[in-house]
Design an enzyme around this catalytic site. Structure first.
Site, PDB file in Angstrom:
ATOM      1  N   SER A   1       0.843  -1.218   0.000  1.00  0.00           N
ATOM      2  CA  SER A   1       0.000   0.000   0.000  1.00  0.00           C
ATOM      3  C   SER A   1       0.872   1.259   0.000  1.00  0.00           C
ATOM      4  O   SER A   1       0.517   2.270  -0.611  1.00  0.00           O
ATOM      5  CB  SER A   1      -0.950   0.001   1.199  1.00  0.00           C
TER       6      SER A   1
ATOM      7  N   LYS B   1      19.063 -15.833   1.729  1.00  0.00           N
ATOM      8  CA  LYS B   1      19.471 -15.763   3.152  1.00  0.00           C
ATOM      9  C   LYS B   1      20.368 -14.545   3.405  1.00  0.00           C
ATOM     10  O   LYS B   1      19.978 -13.415   3.063  1.00  0.00           O
ATOM     11  CB  LYS B   1      20.149 -17.074   3.565  1.00  0.00           C
TER      12      LYS B   1
ATOM     13  N   HIS C   1       8.211   3.625   9.174  1.00  0.00           N
ATOM     14  CA  HIS C   1       7.915   2.772  10.330  1.00  0.00           C
ATOM     15  C   HIS C   1       6.618   3.280  10.964  1.00  0.00           C
ATOM     16  O   HIS C   1       6.453   4.498  11.132  1.00  0.00           O
ATOM     17  CB  HIS C   1       9.075   2.832  11.332  1.00  0.00           C
TER      18      HIS C   1
HETATM   19  C1  GRF Z   1       3.080  -0.637   7.018  1.00  0.00           C
HETATM   20  O1  GRF Z   1       2.465  -0.481   8.269  1.00  0.00           O
HETATM   21  C2  GRF Z   1       4.449   0.007   7.065  1.00  0.00           C
HETATM   22  O2  GRF Z   1       4.532   1.024   8.044  1.00  0.00           O
HETATM   23  C3  GRF Z   1       5.347  -1.082   7.460  1.00  0.00           C
HETATM   24  O3  GRF Z   1       4.820  -2.193   6.737  1.00  0.00           O
HETATM   25  C4  GRF Z   1       3.383  -2.109   6.759  1.00  0.00           C
HETATM   26  C5  GRF Z   1       2.785  -2.650   5.480  1.00  0.00           C
HETATM   27  O4  GRF Z   1       3.089  -1.782   4.443  1.00  0.00           O
HETATM   28  N1  GRF Z   1       6.721  -0.768   7.167  1.00  0.00           N
HETATM   29  P1  GRF Z   1       2.581  -2.016   2.908  1.00  0.00           P
HETATM   30  O5  GRF Z   1       1.070  -1.997   2.910  1.00  0.00           O
HETATM   31  O6  GRF Z   1       3.110  -3.367   2.439  1.00  0.00           O
HETATM   32  O7  GRF Z   1       3.166  -0.854   2.176  1.00  0.00           O
END
Ligand code: GRF
Length: 203
Positions: free
Chosen positions: A13, A63, A106
């Site tokens: 997203s 890895k 974050h």
């Molecule tokens: C979000 O909450 C972001 O803050 C964290 O990963 C979560 C999912 O992000 N870093 P997305 O929908 O895959 O961009």
């Protein structure tokens, strides 16, 4: 043209918010590559639907070599690496090669609820458990310390007593989708100065 590479691990997203900002002409940059550390995630579909080049560097296969493989793909190809819901830890040469040119979003107000093991819904569960009245999201530079790089932008989000972790996650995600494109825009326009472990925005 300011070129970016976006690292993803899931729904994408935040990647979508950058794609939208470019399409709305709010952001003058190009996404040269979307790299996932996990196959089959929706973020890859989002990129492919827009004709953006995608790569899978499967952490189960690469890895400890995952970061080096990402460096191989992005070296000399992009101006900035954007971690958008990327869940592996970047380490090694890529951090040196792209010093001060990697950012992450974050879902808390760093340093609260951040660091090793603090990702996804766990961040919001900890905030709800602690009873904080405000949480939010942070865009920061990436260095060797998990969630430890210079803070660039933050957005405060209120926490309601009856909130579940999911409620809070959704409220913060909406703000993430504004904050990350804004951060990319500021950097692409050369408006960010990093000094003594802090950032200054030269608007
Ligand atoms: C979000 O909450 C972001 O803050 C964290 O990963 C979560 C999912 O992000 N870093 P997305 O929908 O895959 O961009």
């Amino acid at each position: 043209m300011f070129k970016i590479g976006v690292l993803v691990s899931g729904g994408g997203s935040n990647l979508g918010s950058i794609i939208d900002a470019i399409e709305n002409k709010e952001l003058n940059c190009s996404i040269e590559a979307v790299i996932s550390d996990k196959p089959g995630v929706y973020a890859l579909e989002r990129a492919e639907a827009k004709g953006i080049k995608t790569f899978v560097v499967d952490k189960k296969e690469y890895k400890q070599e995952t970061s080096n493989k990402i460096l191989e793909i992005l070296k000399d190809k992009v101006d900035l690496i954007v971690l958008a819901g990327y869940l592996s830890i970047l380490n090694g040469e890529v951090l040196r090669e792209f010093r001060d040119r990697i950012i992450n979003i974050h879902p808390s107000l760093i340093p609260s609820f951040s660091g090793p093991g603090m990702y996804g819904i766990k961040v919001h569960e900890a905030a709800i458990k602690k009873g904080v009245k405000f949480s939010g999201c942070t865009v920061h530079y990436v260095n060797e310390e998990v969630d430890g790089g210079e803070i660039l932008l933050q957005q405060v989000v209120p926490v309601n007593f009856e909130d579940t972790a999911k409620d809070l996650q959704q409220r913060i995600l909406k703000e993430e989708h504004k904050l990350l494109p804004r951060a990319v825009k500021l950097i692409s326009e050369g408006k960010v100065e990093i000094k003594d472990g802090k950032t200054r925005i030269i608007e």
